[in-house]
Structure formats: structure tokens, C-alpha cells
Write a protein that holds these residues in place. Structure first.
Motif, PDB file in Angstrom:
ATOM      1  N   VAL A  36      22.962  47.974 -11.327  1.00  0.00           N
ATOM      2  CA  VAL A  36      24.307  48.496 -11.011  1.00  0.00           C
ATOM      3  C   VAL A  36      25.381  47.452 -11.302  1.00  0.00           C
ATOM      4  O   VAL A  36      26.395  47.764 -11.960  1.00  0.00           O
ATOM      5  N   PRO A  37      25.239  46.186 -10.853  1.00  0.00           N
ATOM      6  CA  PRO A  37      26.252  45.185 -11.223  1.00  0.00           C
ATOM      7  C   PRO A  37      26.393  45.016 -12.729  1.00  0.00           C
ATOM      8  O   PRO A  37      27.506  44.798 -13.226  1.00  0.00           O
ATOM      9  N   ALA A  38      25.258  45.102 -13.445  1.00  0.00           N
ATOM     10  CA  ALA A  38      25.326  44.964 -14.902  1.00  0.00           C
ATOM     11  C   ALA A  38      26.114  46.120 -15.513  1.00  0.00           C
ATOM     12  O   ALA A  38      26.897  45.935 -16.460  1.00  0.00           O
ATOM     13  N   LEU A  39      25.915  47.338 -14.995  1.00  0.00           N
ATOM     14  CA  LEU A  39      26.689  48.483 -15.484  1.00  0.00           C
ATOM     15  C   LEU A  39      28.188  48.287 -15.238  1.00  0.00           C
ATOM     16  O   LEU A  39      29.023  48.668 -16.071  1.00  0.00           O
ATOM     17  N   PHE A  40      28.536  47.717 -14.083  1.00  0.00           N
ATOM     18  CA  PHE A  40      29.945  47.424 -13.814  1.00  0.00           C
ATOM     19  C   PHE A  40      30.498  46.430 -14.826  1.00  0.00           C
ATOM     20  O   PHE A  40      31.615  46.594 -15.343  1.00  0.00           O
ATOM     21  N   VAL A  41      29.735  45.376 -15.108  1.00  0.00           N
ATOM     22  CA  VAL A  41      30.194  44.381 -16.074  1.00  0.00           C
ATOM     23  C   VAL A  41      30.403  45.025 -17.444  1.00  0.00           C
ATOM     24  O   VAL A  41      31.421  44.796 -18.114  1.00  0.00           O
TER      25      VAL A  41
ATOM     26  N   PHE B 203      12.562  36.381 -12.029  1.00  0.00           N
ATOM     27  CA  PHE B 203      13.800  36.402 -11.242  1.00  0.00           C
ATOM     28  C   PHE B 203      14.868  35.526 -11.878  1.00  0.00           C
ATOM     29  O   PHE B 203      16.014  35.932 -12.055  1.00  0.00           O
ATOM     30  N   THR B 204      14.482  34.302 -12.224  1.00  0.00           N
ATOM     31  CA  THR B 204      15.473  33.394 -12.823  1.00  0.00           C
ATOM     32  C   THR B 204      15.943  33.926 -14.167  1.00  0.00           C
ATOM     33  O   THR B 204      17.104  33.724 -14.545  1.00  0.00           O
ATOM     34  N   ALA B 205      15.069  34.623 -14.894  1.00  0.00           N
ATOM     35  CA  ALA B 205      15.459  35.139 -16.208  1.00  0.00           C
ATOM     36  C   ALA B 205      16.584  36.156 -16.085  1.00  0.00           C
ATOM     37  O   ALA B 205      17.638  36.023 -16.709  1.00  0.00           O
ATOM     38  N   TYR B 206      16.362  37.223 -15.271  1.00  0.00           N
ATOM     39  CA  TYR B 206      17.426  38.221 -15.213  1.00  0.00           C
ATOM     40  C   TYR B 206      18.608  37.770 -14.374  1.00  0.00           C
ATOM     41  O   TYR B 206      19.734  38.225 -14.549  1.00  0.00           O
ATOM     42  N   TYR B 207      18.385  36.840 -13.410  1.00  0.00           N
ATOM     43  CA  TYR B 207      19.531  36.331 -12.651  1.00  0.00           C
ATOM     44  C   TYR B 207      20.434  35.502 -13.558  1.00  0.00           C
ATOM     45  O   TYR B 207      21.665  35.647 -13.526  1.00  0.00           O
ATOM     46  N   ASN B 208      19.831  34.645 -14.370  1.00  0.00           N
ATOM     47  CA  ASN B 208      20.633  33.840 -15.297  1.00  0.00           C
ATOM     48  C   ASN B 208      21.352  34.727 -16.311  1.00  0.00           C
ATOM     49  O   ASN B 208      22.500  34.455 -16.685  1.00  0.00           O
ATOM     50  N   THR B 209      20.688  35.775 -16.769  1.00  0.00           N
ATOM     51  CA  THR B 209      21.333  36.694 -17.711  1.00  0.00           C
ATOM     52  C   THR B 209      22.552  37.362 -17.081  1.00  0.00           C
ATOM     53  O   THR B 209      23.627  37.443 -17.688  1.00  0.00           O
ATOM     54  N   PHE B 210      22.391  37.834 -15.840  1.00  0.00           N
ATOM     55  CA  PHE B 210      23.519  38.468 -15.160  1.00  0.00           C
ATOM     56  C   PHE B 210      24.634  37.462 -14.877  1.00  0.00           C
ATOM     57  O   PHE B 210      25.824  37.770 -15.021  1.00  0.00           O
ATOM     58  N   TYR B 211      24.221  36.243 -14.495  1.00  0.00           N
ATOM     59  CA  TYR B 211      25.206  35.198 -14.227  1.00  0.00           C
ATOM     60  C   TYR B 211      26.043  34.931 -15.483  1.00  0.00           C
ATOM     61  O   TYR B 211      27.277  34.815 -15.425  1.00  0.00           O
TER      62      TYR B 211
ATOM     63  N   LYS C 248      24.999  40.615 -22.796  1.00  0.00           N
ATOM     64  CA  LYS C 248      24.151  40.118 -21.708  1.00  0.00           C
ATOM     65  C   LYS C 248      23.832  41.231 -20.714  1.00  0.00           C
ATOM     66  O   LYS C 248      22.694  41.350 -20.222  1.00  0.00           O
ATOM     67  N   GLY C 249      24.840  42.058 -20.388  1.00  0.00           N
ATOM     68  CA  GLY C 249      24.591  43.165 -19.465  1.00  0.00           C
ATOM     69  C   GLY C 249      23.602  44.166 -20.025  1.00  0.00           C
ATOM     70  O   GLY C 249      22.747  44.695 -19.297  1.00  0.00           O
ATOM     71  N   SER C 250      23.717  44.447 -21.331  1.00  0.00           N
ATOM     72  CA  SER C 250      22.775  45.376 -21.955  1.00  0.00           C
ATOM     73  C   SER C 250      21.352  44.819 -21.933  1.00  0.00           C
ATOM     74  O   SER C 250      20.383  45.582 -21.828  1.00  0.00           O
ATOM     75  N   ALA C 251      21.219  43.495 -22.020  1.00  0.00           N
ATOM     76  CA  ALA C 251      19.884  42.878 -21.975  1.00  0.00           C
ATOM     77  C   ALA C 251      19.221  43.134 -20.628  1.00  0.00           C
ATOM     78  O   ALA C 251      18.002  43.355 -20.545  1.00  0.00           O
ATOM     79  N   ILE C 252      19.988  43.102 -19.554  1.00  0.00           N
ATOM     80  CA  ILE C 252      19.431  43.384 -18.228  1.00  0.00           C
ATOM     81  C   ILE C 252      18.954  44.832 -18.157  1.00  0.00           C
ATOM     82  O   ILE C 252      17.860  45.134 -17.662  1.00  0.00           O
ATOM     83  N   LEU C 253      19.779  45.771 -18.663  1.00  0.00           N
ATOM     84  CA  LEU C 253      19.380  47.182 -18.631  1.00  0.00           C
ATOM     85  C   LEU C 253      18.139  47.424 -19.486  1.00  0.00           C
ATOM     86  O   LEU C 253      17.315  48.282 -19.174  1.00  0.00           O
ATOM     87  N   ARG C 254      18.010  46.652 -20.552  1.00  0.00           N
ATOM     88  CA  ARG C 254      16.899  46.858 -21.466  1.00  0.00           C
ATOM     89  C   ARG C 254      15.601  46.209 -20.963  1.00  0.00           C
ATOM     90  O   ARG C 254      14.526  46.797 -21.045  1.00  0.00           O
ATOM     91  N   ASP C 255      15.714  44.982 -20.418  1.00  0.00           N
ATOM     92  CA  ASP C 255      14.515  44.206 -20.061  1.00  0.00           C
ATOM     93  C   ASP C 255      14.201  44.216 -18.574  1.00  0.00           C
ATOM     94  O   ASP C 255      13.084  43.874 -18.182  1.00  0.00           O
ATOM     95  N   HIS C 256      15.187  44.558 -17.727  1.00  0.00           N
ATOM     96  CA  HIS C 256      14.971  44.488 -16.276  1.00  0.00           C
ATOM     97  C   HIS C 256      15.559  45.735 -15.623  1.00  0.00           C
ATOM     98  O   HIS C 256      16.402  45.656 -14.726  1.00  0.00           O
ATOM     99  N   ASP C 257      15.138  46.912 -16.087  1.00  0.00           N
ATOM    100  CA  ASP C 257      15.751  48.154 -15.637  1.00  0.00           C
ATOM    101  C   ASP C 257      15.413  48.512 -14.196  1.00  0.00           C
ATOM    102  O   ASP C 257      15.985  49.456 -13.645  1.00  0.00           O
ATOM    103  N   ASN C 258      14.493  47.745 -13.554  1.00  0.00           N
ATOM    104  CA  ASN C 258      14.144  48.037 -12.162  1.00  0.00           C
ATOM    105  C   ASN C 258      14.689  46.993 -11.193  1.00  0.00           C
ATOM    106  O   ASN C 258      14.363  47.038 -10.006  1.00  0.00           O
TER     107      ASN C 258
END
Length: 910
Positions: free
Chosen positions: A96-101, A27-35, A81-91
Motif C-alpha cells: 500500500v505505501p508503495a502504491l501511494f509513492v 526484509f532488508t531487501a524490500y525495506y531498502n527498496t521502499f526507503y 523502485k515502487g514497481s519493484a516492490i509490487l513485482r517482487d514483494h507483493d505480499n
């Protein structure tokens, strides 16, 4: 009991410690990435918005401003950073917020195709408010891509659906639709959408911009009262300084358009007193002057315009100076009828370096400066010739008395200049004497040894003779005792005198100024020649007033002068015809009929008589005796059966060789412009031209979109997360080329009038390549040249044919490289190009380019023939090069038994 619960919880925590810890880390990994992705996006967004240009009130503003080049690095990091979320945390819920970014970052990077793809993905997977936001961003992306129709289709389809839109996003969608329709100039529809959006827009600054855009739309609808109301509503909203300032100015401008000049002046004066607008005081002073000019108070307007120019505390910008000089030019032209001063002010306006897109559409200072400057030049030429003719009429005593007066005036002027020179010499330190001869010999201001300045020659003569005297050369003549008693002693005495009177009497020295009388036409033949020149200049003035300045009454005056003078019968006939055209333009049919009778009496067999008869509806059988005759005075590119002679104007006629060659290219250009005007007046031309222009704009837009798509392809190819299918898709786009559509069938400059125009422009280029009209001719030639099939360019079909013939001829002989011969210029290429005598018009322009020539060289090195290969118009520069080729260009001899071909490139930098 409480203790039992605590133990149970503790056991549970101990049992699940491993899995809980792992989940928390994920959780902290992808939350920090999105942040971090949002952090980089917000940082880039702030930089992007800080670089927004100032508002241009002359064009509709963008409520959603276009992206700038700022913050690109931050957007790149946000995308990463947004692409990292789509790649590593696609579920995860952050997809959706990452796609917006990512989509918004692409948008602000101006990678609109990549942004469009992301927003389309969001439109598919998002729901509710997020989907509505994605649809709005789709519309904005289409807006930036100039794909207005597609943007409107998407937004209107979504708004008309069954989905329950939130007020915020409905307002945003309506606002985007308002901007899209504004770009298409669908003013009424745009106004409806903008008005509907106002109630749902939450941010005051955005609401203020919407009000401003709505006011501009109302102005274009000519709904000035509604525009004024819309601008006034911005006063109650918090907004930035730029928008506030322009909103108040717009209130004043619209009030001025309505005719409420006093209210407009009061607004400008209130703004000038407000310290908040201190830096704009010169601009506001200009607006006050402009308002007074439109009100009709010209004296007060001139006073305020001059206040702008004299402001030393806050000098006006070049933009304000341009408009101020233009306003003064209008006043001196329309109110004071001082065309000389008007020309000077228009020229000053045209010389300011300003962005023309910020000026009104009717700001044509350069053209007016040229036209009125030409008027001043012609008037000066006429005045000078009148003065010379008046001198020629004086008897010998009167002429000598006049020349004595001129000599006295020139003598007094020389004495004043000599006194200034001596005063300056007294205040200067003595220079290094070793350098004085070199300086005197090399000065360029007054020529070698001051030969071009009579005053400085007199000064040098005085200095020499004051020391050495004026006695004839003899042994020991330099001894001072020999020169004692010279008449130049008084000059030395004056120099040695410590009194303040340093005046010099040149009459005592015998120095007299020379008055050139060679231009005075003493013989009757010279007088007749000068009268003919004045007649030509008057005819040219008539054409200038008729065609360029749109002043037919003034044109008629000058045409009448030519008709009355009678030194050139053919020119007098043309002038009568031109006067008749002026009368017809002013709906004075009876006067035109009288002129026809006069023209019929003087030149019954003239083509102008027939042409005027057709204009008046008189059957040609009543005034034409020979239907098959030819008019020796005509030199037009097409026959009368091709050109509608009833539409012709006076300046369609080209002066013959008996007239002054200096005037001829100007009259030819006037004739070409008249044919152009007649071509523009043909039925359907406006529609054809609009279609042609729109097609070219559409092609240019498509070309820009294609280049943007290729840029996006390169960006996408750098994304390592793409699968093979997407990689291949973007690679195909990156490797593709733009294919120009064929639009030659819609070319609007077709027909007899346009063919005549091109023929005349070609004649000017061929016969008068050194004339000062060449820059105008080049522009017209380039604009009117027929495009070749399959090309959007403006190449003449004859040039294409010449190129094909040249290409066919090339290759008949061996090449210079094969024969091993080189060009011999007698020096280097730069020296050769600098030695050429270029036409006079090139002195005022900066031109750089290359000329390519094909030479056929004989075995002994002599040039058998040469031909221009490059596409440069024959405007004088190729002719200058060819003159140098004839005299200086040689080739080395070669051993080949037959001629060889050499292709040479000559670079020029003027």
C-alpha cells in the motif's frame, strides 16, 4: 538457571540460523527498496515545490498547487523502485505505501490518468486512514484533470457515508471540495467547504492559503467585509513571503473597494516603509497613485504616477509601467479631457510586454490607444486642412508676408543645424578620405548625397563654394587667385577665425529654404474638395465617439457639424439621422422628433426618414410616399425586410464613391462593428454565445484530456510489468485519434446582422486590401467565419464549396511533373518573393506562411489560368503575389498537346 536459559537460546538460534538469515535478507531487501522509493519521491517533491510560480491575486489560488516540470527524473526512479516492490514483494506490508509513492509520483509528473488508476486501486484495497487519504488524492487528481463534477461526486459521496473520518483527512477532503467548487464558480458552496476545513488543517502555511482562497471567494460573492477579515487573519500565521505580501495587498485592495481609501493608502505606505518589501516599492507607489485616482484626488494621483515613472533607483517593471501609463491615460481622458495625451499614454501602456492574464479584465489599452490615436490622427488631418483653407483666404500680400515669416523661421532653423554640424565636425577626427565618397553616396538617413536634407545640402554647398567660389567655369578656375574676392570669403574667414563665434549667415550666401504651396486650395473647386474631406473626417469622428469611445454627446457635436456644413447632402442626411439616434440613446424623445421633422423636410423619400419614423413609432404612411423605392445611398448586405431597420444606427450607412477613398474603409469597418453590436443585442444571443463558447472550451478540454491520456498510455506501455490485457488496453489508447464533435447547429453568429457584417468585411478585403484596417478585418473575419459541418474550425462555407469545386476541377489535365516542365521566375524564389509590393499594413506585423496556387499551363509555357488553393484570406498578400505572377512568372514550354496543371507553393516571410 540463568545459564540454562542462555544455552537454550543459543541452541535455538543455531538451529534456525538458516531460515532467520533468509528472512532478514528478504526484509532488508524490500525495506531498502521502499526507503529508496520514498527518498526519490521526497527529492522530486522538493524540486517540484521549489518551482511553483508566484501568486496571481487576480485568479483564485490553488491551496494544493498544480505540479510543475521539476523533479521528473526523481519521480521516474520512485516509480521504478515502487514497481519493484509490487513485482517482487507483493505480499509485504509495503504494498500500500508503495502504491501511494507510485500514484503520487505519477500525479507530480502530471500523468494524471496513471495516477488516477493507482489511487482507485488504493481506494479498493486500503482501509481506514490510508483509504481516506486515497480518496482525497482522487479528488485532487480530478481537480488537475479539470473533471470537477466527478471529483465533487466522489468526495461528497465518501464524506456522506458511514465511515468515521479522521479530522485531518475530513478537513483535507473539504478543502479539496472547496477548490473544486471554486473552479465551477459555485462561490457560496465553496465558501462553506473552505470554512469547515479550517479547523482541521494542521499546517499553518496550508491554513494561510485556505484563508487567502476564502477571501478571494468572498470577493467574488461581493462579501467584501468577510473577505477583508479573511485576509487579515493571515497576519497571525507563519507562511511564505509571497503569500504574506499578497495578503497585505489584498487587505488594502478590498479596503479600497469598500471605499475606505485613506486606510488603503496607509497600508500601502506602511508596506513601502518596510524593508522587507523593498523590491516592491515601485508597485506600491503605483497602488497609492491608483487609490488616490479612485478617491478623486487626480492631481496627487498624477504626481504619484510620475514618481513611479521617474524612479531611477528602482525602475518599475513592465507590468507596473503598463498599469501606470493606463492610469495616466484615464486621468487625461476623463479629468483633463486631453485626448491626445490620453492616446499617448494608452499607447505606451499597450506597448509594454506583459502577460495579459495578470491584468484586469477591463484593461483594454490597445483598443483605447487605437481609438484615441485615430482621434488624434483625424483631428490633425482636419486641422491641417483648416489651416490650408485659411491660407487660401488670405490676399496676395498677406500670404507673401506669411510665407516670408515661414522662410525666416526655416532659415534660422537651418543656421542652428549648420552650427551644430560644424561644431561636431570640429570635434571629430578626420576620417579616411578614401571612404568618404562611398559613405556619402550610400547613406540612407538623408538620401543619396543628402538630397533629402536641405540643411546638409546647404552645408555641402557652403564648403564647396568657400573653397572654389561662385564664379562661372573658366580655364584655371580652380586657382585661388581667381576666387579671391568671392562673396564666400567671409565664410572662409569665419572658419579661419579662432574666435568662439562660429555663427553662419545663410542670407549672405543666397541660399533660401523652399516653401511648398502646392497643397493650398486656391481654386474654388479645390476648396470644395477640401471642405468635403473635412466633412468626411468629422463624420468619422462622430462614428468614433459613438461606437468606439461610448461618448454619444461628443458624437452629436461632430454629427451636427456635418449636418450644418452641407457640402455633401447625402452625408448631411445621415448625420441628421445619427443625431436622432444619439438623442434616442439619451432618452431625449422630443429632440429626436424635431430632428425627424427636419429630416422629413430635407429628404422625405429617404430610407433614413422611414427608419427614424419606425424608431419613433410614427406610421410609415404619414411620411413614406413610395414604399417600393430604393435608397441609392445604401450599400448594405441585406434588405430592409431582413434587417430590423428600427435598430439601425448612423454608421450602418456606407459612404458612396464621391467621398474620400481614404476614409471609406474606416467607415465600412465602423458599419461592420455596428452590425455586430446589433447582433449581440438580439434576444437570446448572450445565451447562445455562452453555450457556443462553453462547448468549444469543453471540446478543447476533452482534447487536452485525450492528449494527456495518450501521453499516459505511452508511459504505461514502457512499464514491462504490464500483463497482455493491460498492454492491449493502453496500446489501443495510444493508437486512437480524437474525433471532433459537430457543434455547427449551435453556431451563434447567424442571422441578418452577422451576414451583413461578413459581407462588409469581405468588401473591405476585396476593395481595400492595402488599408491599415486590414489586421482588424482579418481577426473579425476569422472569428465570424461559419464552421463547416463536422469541424470546430472557422472556415467559411463558401470557401469549403470553392475547395470542393477546385478539387473536382483538378485532375482534368496532366500534371507538370508528368510533362517535365518547371517554373521560371527569372531568379530564385526568395528574390521573387522579396520583389513583391506587399500592402502597407504588413509593415507593422510579422507574418510567415505559404500560398499554394494551381496553374493551368499551355504547351508554349504561357499561363492559361491560375487559382489560389491555400486558405489565406484575401487580405492583400495574395493580391500582391498575383501581381507578381502576372508580370514575372513563366513556365517552360512542354511537348504535351494539351494544357497541364501545376501546383506551386510560394513561401513568404514578412
Amino acid at each position: 538457571m540463568r545459564k540454562i536459559v542462555q544455552i537454550t537460546v543459543l541452541v535455538f538460534l543455531l538451529a534456525g540460523c538458516g531460515s532467520l538469515k533468509q528472512g532478514w535478507n528478504n526484509f532488508t531487501a524490500y525495506y531498502n527498496t521502499f526507503y529508496n522509493a520514498k527518498k526519490f519521491y521526497n527529492s522530486g517533491l522538493e524540486k517540484n515545490r521549489n518551482q511553483q510560480p508566484q501568486i496571481n491575486p487576480l485568479v483564485p489560488i490553488r491551496v494544493h498547487p498544480s505540479p510543475t516540470d521539476a523533479g521528473l527524473e526523481d519521480f521516474d526512479k520512485a516509480i521504478e523502485k515502487g514497481s519493484a516492490i509490487l513485482r517482487d514483494h507483493d505480499n509485504s506490508k509495503f504494498v500500500v505505501p508503495a502504491l501511494f509513492v507510485i500514484g503520487k509520483s505519477y500525479y507530480h509528473r502530471s500523468d494524471f490518468f496513471a495516477a488516477l488508476e493507482k489511487f482507485q486501486e488504493l481506494d479498493t484495497i486500503a482501509e481506514g486512514e490510508q483509504r481516506q487519504e486515497a480518496v482525497v488524492w482522487l479528488g485532487l487528481t480530478y481537480l488537475e484533470m479539470s473533471n470537477y463534477d466527478q471529483g465533487i461526486e466522489v468526495l461528497e459521496f465518501e464524506l456522506s457515508g458511514e465511515e468515521n473520518w479522521l479530522p485531518k483527512w475530513r478537513a483535507e477532503a473539504q478543502l479539496a471540495l472547496g477548490e473544486l467548487h471554486t473552479e465551477l464558480e459555485n462561490w457560496e458552496t465553496a465558501a462553506n467547504y473552505l470554512e469547515m476545513s479550517l479547523s482541521g488543517i494542521e499546517q499553518e502555511e496550508k491554513r494561510a492559503k485556505t484563508r487567502f482562497l476564502l477571501g478571494q471567494v468572498f470577493e467574488n460573492m461581493d462579501e467584501l467585509s468577510r473577505a477583508l477579515f479573511s485576509y487579515s487573519q493571515i497576519n497571525d500565521l507563519r507562511t511564505d513571503f509571497d503569500l504574506e505580501f499578497n495578503a497585505i495587498r489584498k487587505q488594502a485592495e478590498v479596503s479600497r473597494e469598500i471605499g475606505n481609501y485613506d486606510y488603503a493608502v496607509s497600508i500601502y505606505q506602511r508596506m513601502r516603509r518596510d524593508d522587507k518589501f523593498l523590491e516592491y516599492r515601485s508597485d506600491l507607489q503605483y497602488e497609492i497613485a491608483r487609490t488616490l485616482q479612485l478617491k478623486g484626488d487626480q492631481a496627487a494621483a498624477v504626481q504619484n504616477y510620475n514618481s513611479v515613472l521617474r524612479n531611477r533607483i528602482q525602475p518599475p517593471t513592465d507590468f507596473t509601467l503598463a498599469k501606470t501609463y493606463y492610469g495616466l491615460g484615464e486621468i487625461y481622458r476623463d479629468e483633463y479631457e486631453d485626448l491626445g495625451m490620453a492616446a499617448a499614454y494608452f499607447d505606451s501602456a499597450a506597448s509594454q510586454r506583459v502577460d495579459e492574464s495578470l491584468l484586469d479584465d477591463d484593461f483594454n489599452a490597445r483598443e483605447l490607444a487605437r481609438s484615441y490615436g485615430e482621434y488624434v490622427s483625424i483631428k490633425e488631418n482636419i486641422s491641417r486642412r483648416d489651416s490650408l483653407l485659411n491660407l487660401a483666404e488670405l490676399d496676395e500680400e498677406e500670404l507673401e508676408a506669411f510665407l516670408d515669416e515661414l522662410r525666416q523661421q526655416e532659415l534660422e532653423k537651418m543656421e542652428e543645424e549648420l552650427e551644430e554640424i560644424q561644431d561636431q565636425r570640429d570635434q571629430m577626427l578626420v576620417a579616411d578620405q578614401s571612404q568618404e565618397p562611398a559613405q556619402a553616396a550610400t547613406t540612407t538617413e538623408y538620401g543619396f548625397l543628402n538630397i533629402e536634407s536641405a540643411t546638409r545640402l546647404a552645408d555641402a554647398s557652403l564648403q564647396f563654394q568657400a573653397i572654389w567660389g561662385d564664379r562661372p567655369l573658366a580655364d584655371n578656375w580652380r586657382r585661388r587667385s581667381v576666387v579671391s574676392g568671392s562673396r564666400f570669403d567671409q565664410v572662409r574667414a569665419a572658419e579661419d577665425d579662432s574666435s568662439e563665434d562660429n555663427s553662419v549667415d545663410l542670407r549672405a550666401t543666397g541660399i533660401q529654404p523652399t516653401i511648398d504651396t502646392s497643397e493650398i486650395p486656391f481654386s474654388q473647386e479645390a476648396k470644395n474638395e477640401m471642405y468635403a474631406e473635412i466633412e468626411s473626417y468629422n463624420y468619422r469622428l462622430g462614428n468614433l465617439f459613438f461606437l468606439s469611445l461610448d461618448m454619444p454627446d461628443s458624437a452629436g457635436v461632430y454629427y451636427q457639424k456635418v449636418a450644418n456644413s452641407g457640402y455633401d447632402e447625402d452625408l448631411a442626411i445621415r448625420s441628421l439621422y445619427s443625431i436622432a439616434e444619439v438623442k434616442l440613446l439619451l432618452n431625449q424623445q422630443e429632440e429626436a422628433g424635431n430632428l425627424f421633422e427636419q429630416l422629413k423636410a430635407q429628404a422625405p423619400n429617404s430610407n433614413y426618414t422611414e427608419r427614424l419614423a419606425e424608431r419613433l413609432g410614427i406610421p410609415s404612411s404619414e411620411n413614406i410616399e413610395d414604399e417600393n423605392r430604393s435608397d441609392s445611398g445604401m450599400n448594405v448586405a441585406v434588405s430592409d425586410s431582413t434587417v430590423d431597420s428600427a435598430q439601425a444606427l448612423a454608421s450602418e450607412i456606407v459612404v458612396d464613391s464621391s467621398e474620400a477613398e481614404l476614409v471609406r474603409p474606416f467607415l465600412l469597418l465602423d458599419e461592420a462593428k455596428t452590425y455586430m453590436q446589433k447582433g449581440r443585442n438580439q434576444p437570446g444571443f448572450d445565451e447562445d454565445f455562452s453555450q457556443w463558447f462553453e462547448e468549444q472550451q469543453e471540446i478543447e478540454s476533452k482534447r487536452n484530456q485525450f492528449e494527456e491520456l495518450k501521453d499516459s498510455a505511452r508511459v504505461m506501455l514502457a512499464d514491462t510489468t504490464l500483463d497482455d490485457t493491460r498492454q492491449q488496453y493502453w496500446q489501443q489508447i495510444a493508437d486512437s485519434t480524437f474525433k471532433e464533435p459537430e457543434i455547427t447547429e449551435n453556431y451563434p453568429f447567424e442571422g441578418a446582422y452577422w451576414d451583413s457584417t461578413r459581407s462588409i468585411l469581405q468588401e473591405i478585403e476585396t476593395e481595400y486590401s492595402a488599408s491599415t484596417v486590414m489586421p482588424q478585418v482579418q481577426i473579425l473575419r476569422e472569428t465570424l467565419s461559419k464552421p463547416s459541418v463536422g469541424s470546430l474550425g472557422v472556415r467559411d462555407s463558401t470557401m469549403v464549396q470553392d475547395q470542393q469545386e477546385t478539387e473536382e476541377e483538378m485532375g482534368n489535365y496532366p500534371s507538370c511533373e508528368a510533362a517535365g516542365i518547371t517554373l521560371n521566375l527569372g531568379g530564385d524564389m526568395e528574390s521573387f518573393m522579396n520583389s513583391l509590393s506587399y500592402p502597407e499594413w504588413t509593415q507593422d506585423v510579422s507574418i510567415r506562411g505559404e500560398l499554394e496556387y494551381l496553374f493551368v499551363v499551355e504547351p508554349d509555357g504561357t499561363i492559361q489560368s491560375y487559382e489560389q488553393l491555400s486558405r489565406m484570406d484575401r487580405s492583400g498578400i495574395p493580391q500582391a503575389l498575383e501581381s507578381g505572377i502576372e508580370t514575372n512568372v513563366r513556365f517552360d514550354a512542354h511537348s504535351s498537346e494539351e494544357p497541364v496543371e501545376c501546383t506551386m507553393i510560394f513561401p513568404f516571410n514578412l
